[in-house]
Design an enzyme around this catalytic site. Structure first.
Site, PDB file in Angstrom:
ATOM      1  N   CYS A 233      74.310  78.387 -39.955  1.00 21.84           N
ATOM      2  CA  CYS A 233      75.051  77.234 -40.463  1.00 21.84           C
ATOM      3  C   CYS A 233      74.866  76.089 -39.476  1.00 21.84           C
ATOM      4  O   CYS A 233      75.269  76.189 -38.316  1.00 21.84           O
ATOM      5  CB  CYS A 233      76.532  77.563 -40.633  1.00 21.84           C
ATOM      6  SG  CYS A 233      77.511  76.136 -41.159  1.00 21.84           S
TER       7      CYS A 233
ATOM      8  N   GLU B 194      77.319  76.200 -51.916  1.00 21.12           N
ATOM      9  CA  GLU B 194      76.922  77.196 -50.924  1.00 21.12           C
ATOM     10  C   GLU B 194      77.218  78.607 -51.435  1.00 21.12           C
ATOM     11  O   GLU B 194      78.310  78.865 -51.959  1.00 21.12           O
ATOM     12  CB  GLU B 194      77.655  76.965 -49.604  1.00 21.12           C
ATOM     13  CG  GLU B 194      77.197  75.717 -48.865  1.00 21.12           C
ATOM     14  CD  GLU B 194      77.601  75.762 -47.405  1.00 21.12           C
ATOM     15  OE1 GLU B 194      77.197  76.729 -46.711  1.00 21.12           O
ATOM     16  OE2 GLU B 194      78.330  74.858 -46.954  1.00 21.12           O
TER      17      GLU B 194
END
Length: 282
Positions: free
Chosen positions: A73, A214
């Site tokens: 991330c 996501e």
């Protein structure tokens, strides 16, 4: 069990950070599902464990709101760098952080003794279908590959930045019904490990807008790896140029991405929101 935590965000992509130099978390999957809930927990896109590493200054483990573990991330890694620097765990302006997608080098930009922003060397973009992974017959790089969702065919450009992304260009991303179409991309059989889907609107050769769905989290305010994938796809489609700073406007803020022949650089902020203790056991 009283667990100390720090709430942090990068461009609104918010996670609950736990110092595992000092604390041991036995069941991070369950913890993430419980405390990431925005009504019954602390609230966030997931949790991030900041752990010791044998090969780097620290190790990052991230878990999505559904309990699944993610490999990388981009927004979270900037927050990890800020945490270890601001809390004197590692007081260096160049850090190396271990992730499931490999080691990442981060250049910290310091103001008044605290990290304000950081530039992350995100590594090379992966374009080979097998390594993304995507299920297609042709194992060469795919640009504007057709994908059908609910009787509508989209053109998708798949990119991996250590996690799989699919980039789609749109005339007006604000009209999209992401809660409806996002999960259908995420679970499409073309993507055996799921996919993060970026919807991109081009402003000019140096500025793009982005919304993201996501995997494991739903629509979030920002996605660092997604912004990198979006710029790579924009270059591949002829909308932007290599070796140029591209401003990516996300719902929660802005990132600067530069795609070179060797790597992709991401520059953006990291913000500490609050700290606290939560009583949790499972």
């Amino acid at each position: 069990m009283m667990i100390p935590f720090t709430k942090m965000h990068g461009c609104g992509n918010d996670y609950i950070y736990i110092n595992c130099f000092e604390n041991k978390i036995e069941n991070p999957e369950a913890l993430s599902k419980d405390i990431s809930n925005r009504h019954f927990g602390i609230g966030g896109d997931g949790i991030v464990l900041i752990c010791p590493s044998d090969v780097a200054d620290a190790k990052m483990r991230m878990f999505n709101i559904d309990g699944s573990e993610g490999k990388m991330c981009g927004n979270a890694i900037r927050c990890v760098a800020k945490y270890v620097y601001d809390n004197d765990i590692v007081r260096k302006e160049t850090l190396h952080i271990e992730t499931l997608s490999g080691l990442k080098k981060i250049e910290l930009h310091i103001e008044n003794g605290k990290m304000k922003t950081a530039t992350v060397d995100m590594g090379q973009a992966i374009l080979e279908p097998f390594n993304i992974p995507i299920v297609v017959k042709d194992q060469t790089m795919q640009v504007n590959y057709p994908i059908t969702i609910e009787d509508h065919t989209y053109s998708i450009t798949p990119v991996s930045m250590g996690n799989p992304h699919g980039v789609i260009f749109s005339d007006d991303i604000h009209l999209l019904d992401l809660p409806t179409i996002g999960p259908k991309f995420e679970h499409h059989p073309m993507f055996p490990e799921g996919v993060n889907t970026e919807f991109i609107q081009i402003e000019n050769r140096n500025v793009i807008q982005m919304r993201v769905w996501e995997r494991g989290s739903g629509e979030t305010l920002a996605c660092g790896t997604g912004a990198c994938a979006a710029v790579v796809a924009s270059v591949l489609n002829g909308y932007c140029d290599k070796n140029t700073d591209i401003l990516v406007k996300l719902t929660g803020g802005e990132l600067i991405i530069r795609y070179t022949d060797d790597t992709v650089y991401m520059t953006g902020p990291a913000t500490t929101v609050f700290t606290g203790l939560i009583d949790w056991s499972k």
